[in-house]
Scaffold this active site. Structure first.
Site, PDB file in Angstrom:
ATOM      1  N   HIS A  95       0.837  -1.198   0.000  1.00 31.81           N
ATOM      2  CA  HIS A  95       0.000   0.000   0.000  1.00 31.81           C
ATOM      3  C   HIS A  95       0.875   1.252   0.000  1.00 31.81           C
ATOM      4  CE1 HIS A  95       1.130  -0.653   4.194  1.00 31.81           C
ATOM      5  NE2 HIS A  95       0.948   0.663   4.382  1.00 31.81           N
ATOM      6  N   ASP A 110       0.965   5.182   1.736  1.00 30.35           N
ATOM      7  CA  ASP A 110       0.400   5.892   2.883  1.00 30.35           C
ATOM      8  C   ASP A 110      -0.184   7.232   2.433  1.00 30.35           C
ATOM      9  OD1 ASP A 110       1.274   3.885   4.575  1.00 30.35           O
ATOM     10  OD2 ASP A 110       3.175   4.891   5.034  1.00 30.35           O
ATOM     11  N   HIS A 130       4.830  -0.181  -0.048  1.00 28.11           N
ATOM     12  CA  HIS A 130       5.458  -1.068   0.930  1.00 28.11           C
ATOM     13  C   HIS A 130       4.416  -1.966   1.584  1.00 28.11           C
ATOM     14  CE1 HIS A 130       4.065   2.504   3.086  1.00 28.11           C
ATOM     15  NE2 HIS A 130       4.017   1.757   4.198  1.00 28.11           N
ATOM     16  N   ARG A 158       4.034  -8.027  17.906  1.00 27.13           N
ATOM     17  CA  ARG A 158       4.869  -6.907  17.459  1.00 27.13           C
ATOM     18  C   ARG A 158       4.052  -5.615  17.551  1.00 27.13           C
ATOM     19  NH1 ARG A 158       6.297  -5.370  11.273  1.00 27.13           N
ATOM     20  NH2 ARG A 158       7.792  -3.672  11.687  1.00 27.13           N
TER      21      ARG A 158
END
Length: 756
Positions: free
Chosen positions: A685, A687, A737, A747
């Site tokens: 995607h 940002d 990314h 995480r």
């Protein structure tokens, strides 16, 4: 008849001619040598004021004879009422042996509240110029009997009324005055001298006058606005511009003793612009000459919710001072802080020689708690010093305790200030009602433009007191409670105005004023070193899980020290930054503590979004590439987070994206949670940002396996994120990314889409 007129006119002409044409001029008296000046003063105790007086006298090499040292004082409470007759009696006895020394000049002065600003030669010269046998100090206020005002001779210019704190005259004439004394020790000395002076016959017979224009004597009562400091290369003078005079004797009579303390921080040679502090290294404690370190009781006071308390205790623990010489007393008035104190006690109870904690269940007032702490030293014969510190003091100088002890003062505090403000732990002056007033030198002291050890009227938050002072001058045990004053103000006033109780051998109990004169313990502040700072407690909200996170506005320095990575500044000083992929910059920003507390805060909030497309938190209610997250706004941290971006991310942006000036604005600020069970990865995607930051909040291999980020355009992956480090990369067009799968554990990352 005409003959008589002629004789009269001729006689007048002859006299006139002699006056006009005579070549003879009056001869000025030969200057008196300084050996002909004797200073007499009465002092029954070596108070701080007396020692200061003697220091100024010794500086100018005056010959001083002290009368009454060690005697019981029975002259009344001269600081608050009439009295002082004992001074006249002692002077009368001393003058009997000096009465026949016609060329001896006697200077009679007070000593507890007086300093010299000039030397003997100057006083003698000015006395001779006055051309009288006796010269009294003058003031603009009449005391103690206003009914005598009309009996004073009028003056065209200058001060009209007598002050007995300063008298200079030839010995036989001083003797003739004091030999008239036949009153009691607690009768008023100034009234005695006044009645003699206002008697026209005695004034003429004894050739007396007043120092109307302050050539020798400067009384400060009613005249504070008349004086200013005149700085020279070697010493400092007090100047009276009203009369264009440089007084030699400066007397802090009445309620001006604190102003005298201010003047004496400079006059005659305490501090000047050329040499700085002249007495700071006088009579210091040399630790290299001590067989052992002094024993210190440390009183810690937590009276309100205080940010960064664990860090406060850590700084206390790391003071460079043997812990087996420290006894610790902690008063905690806040239930919220019991967990912090419990943790510190469990980890360090055997580190200190003694460790005593009094909690909120004791329901002690602040004054009672401080009295209790001071009593621990007062009752402990081995206690050499008592060190009081409040929880809002961050001591950044590990040598603080040693440096304060070295200065060898009865009471001394280190300068601590609020970052970026003029707020500090001392006042340079007091108003008439006893509260804050700004002294002329306050800002320079706070900003350390004037460095030294300063006699001040008020201090708070942190100070050191000698144990023997607590057991002697301050042996009473209620110093922190006085009228409606807060504890620190009560302590300072009680110390400044310290007096002894009525003498046991007082002849009559009916006199309320059978007290010693005020002994006034001087309180000092040192700014010779950078000791630390005060933190703000005013807007500390304890409704969060980790409340210190919200202190970025109120206490930015402490926030940075706790939450910003220790190597962050090396980005700018050493270019400590990596570029693992093109235009992807990787640098340290958060400390481990910041990462842990942000994660704890999110888990405490607990309402993770679940990674669904439908999202009411954003405009339009739909997220194309959703994550399992919590927004900063949800926990009320959005303003703080944006401030963090502007303070710590924007400067890096300017460094790596040359020519781009970020607004430091972001709508989307959130923490993402990746787990194999809920959401393990994020599909490719772009940002909605000009650039994005992505901060790792926990450790790979310790807290999770897998994870990382892949940039498709460059076929470049970063698979080993470092806790507290952030990626910064363009958000649109070039940097498609994806989030690589987290295969085990959990995480956490913090993400912001900046400049959308």
């Amino acid at each position: 008849m005409e003959y008589l007129k002629f004789c009269f006119v001729f006689s007048f002409w002859i006299k006139f001619s002699n006056c006009v044409y005579s070549t003879e001029t009056p001869q000025a008296p030969a200057p008196l040598p300084k050996e002909k000046l004797l200073v007499l003063t009465v002092a029954t105790e070596e108070t701080d004021g007396f020692l200061r007086f003697m220091q100024s006298a010794n500086y100018f090499n005056y010959t001083v004879k002290v009368l009454g040292m060690g005697d019981a004082w029975k002259g009344g409470d001269v600081g608050r009422s009439i009295g002082g007759g004992q001074k006249v009696r002692l002077l009368k006895e001393a003058m009997e042996a000096l009465a026949d020394q016609e060329d001896l000049v006697v200077l009679v002065v007070d000593s507890y509240d007086l300093i010299f600003a000039g030397g003997p030669e100057e006083i003698l010269r000015k006395f001779q110029q006055a051309n009288h046998k006796v010269l009294f100090a003058a003031e603009g206020l009449i005391w103690p009997d206003k009914r005598l005002a009309d009996k004073y001779p009028s003056v065209r210019s200058g001060k009209r009324y007598l002050n007995s704190g300063g008298i200079i005259g030839y010995a036989p004439y001083i003797n003739r005055i004091v030999s008239q004394w036949n009153l009691h020790d607690n009768d008023d000395d100034q009234l005695f001298y006044t009645k003699i002076y206002v008697d026209p016959l005695q004034r003429q017979t004894l050739n007396m006058t007043l120092d109307h224009k302050c050539q020798i004597f400067q009384n400060l009562n009613g005249a504070v606005d008349e004086v200013l400091l005149k700085f020279g290369t070697d010493r400092v003078r007090v100047r009276n511009p009203v009369y264009d005079s440089l007084p030699v004797v400066v007397h802090g009579n009445g309620n001006t003793k604190m102003y005298l303390n201010y003047l004496a921080n400079y006059v005659p040679n305490a501090w000047n612009y050329e040499h700085g502090c002249s007495h700071c290294d006088d009579d210091v404690v040399d630790f290299t000459q001590l067989k052992d370190f002094p024993n210190v009781w440390v009183g810690v006071f937590i009276e309100q919710p205080t940010p960064f308390l664990p860090e406060f205790f850590q700084r206390l623990l790391t003071l460079d001072y043997p812990k087996d010489k420290l006894k610790l007393f902690v008063h905690n008035n806040e239930v919220y802080h019991e967990k912090h104190i419990q943790k510190f006690w469990e980890e360090n109870r055997n580190v200190f020689k003694s460790f005593k904690v009094v909690g909120p269940e004791e329901n002690l007032s602040q004054g009672e708690a401080r009295n209790m702490g001071m009593d621990l030293c007062r009752k402990d014969a081995t206690c050499d010093y008592y060190f009081s510190i409040e929880s809002d003091v961050m001591l950044t100088n590990r040598q603080t305790l040693k440096l304060l002890i070295e200065q060898n003062r009865k009471i001394i505090g280190p300068l601590v200030t609020r970052h970026g403000k003029l707020w500090s732990n001392f006042w340079g002056a007091l108003s008439l009602d006893g509260y804050y007033a700004r002294s002329e030198d306050y800002v320079d002291i706070v900003q350390r433009k004037r460095v030294g050890v300063w006699n001040i009227p008020y201090m708070a938050h942190v100070y050191l007191v000698k144990g023997n002072v607590l057991r002697n001058e301050m042996k009473e045990r209620n110093y922190f409670v006085l009228e409606k004053l807060d504890p620190d103000m009560a302590l300072c006033r009680n110390a400044r105005e310290l007096t002894s109780h009525r003498e046991k051998d007082s002849p009559s109990p009916e006199s309320f004023h059978m007290l010693r004169p005020p002994k006034g313990i001087f309180m000092y502040l040192t700014n010779r070193h950078d000791f630390g700072r005060l933190i703000s407690t005013a807007n500390y909200n304890i409704s969060h899980y980790n409340n210190d996170l919200w202190q970025i506005f109120e206490n930015p320095v402490d926030w940075k020290e706790k939450y910003i990575h220790q190597n962050y500044t090396r980005i700018f000083t050493e270019n400590r930054m990596e570029e693992p992929c093109p235009d992807v910059f990787w640098f340290p920003v958060f400390s481990e503590k910041a990462c842990d507390e942000i994660v704890e805060e999110m888990e405490h909030y607990g309402s993770w979004s679940g990674g669904k497309h439908e999202d009411k938190r954003i405009a339009g209610g739909y997220e194309t590439v959703p994550t399992d997250d919590i927004h900063m706004k949800q926990i009320g941290f959005d303003k703080e987070w944006l401030h963090f971006i502007r303070e710590f991310i924007s400067p890096v942006t300017l460094k790596v994206f040359s020519g781009y000036y970020t607004k430091g604005y972001a709508l989307m600020n959130f923490v993402v949670k990746y787990t194999p069970e809920r959401q393990a990865y994020l599909r490719p995607h772009h940002d909605s940002s000009t650039f994005t930051i992505n901060i790792a909040l926990n450790n790979k291999d310790t807290d999770f396996q897998g994870g990382g980020c892949r940039f498709h355009r460059y076929n470049c992956s970063i698979e080993s994120p470092r806790k507290g480090w952030t990626f910064m990369h363009p958000g649109r067009l070039t940097h498609l990314h994806e989030g690589l799968p987290t295969t085990n554990g959990t995480r956490y990352i913090a993400v912001s889409f900046i400049d959308p």
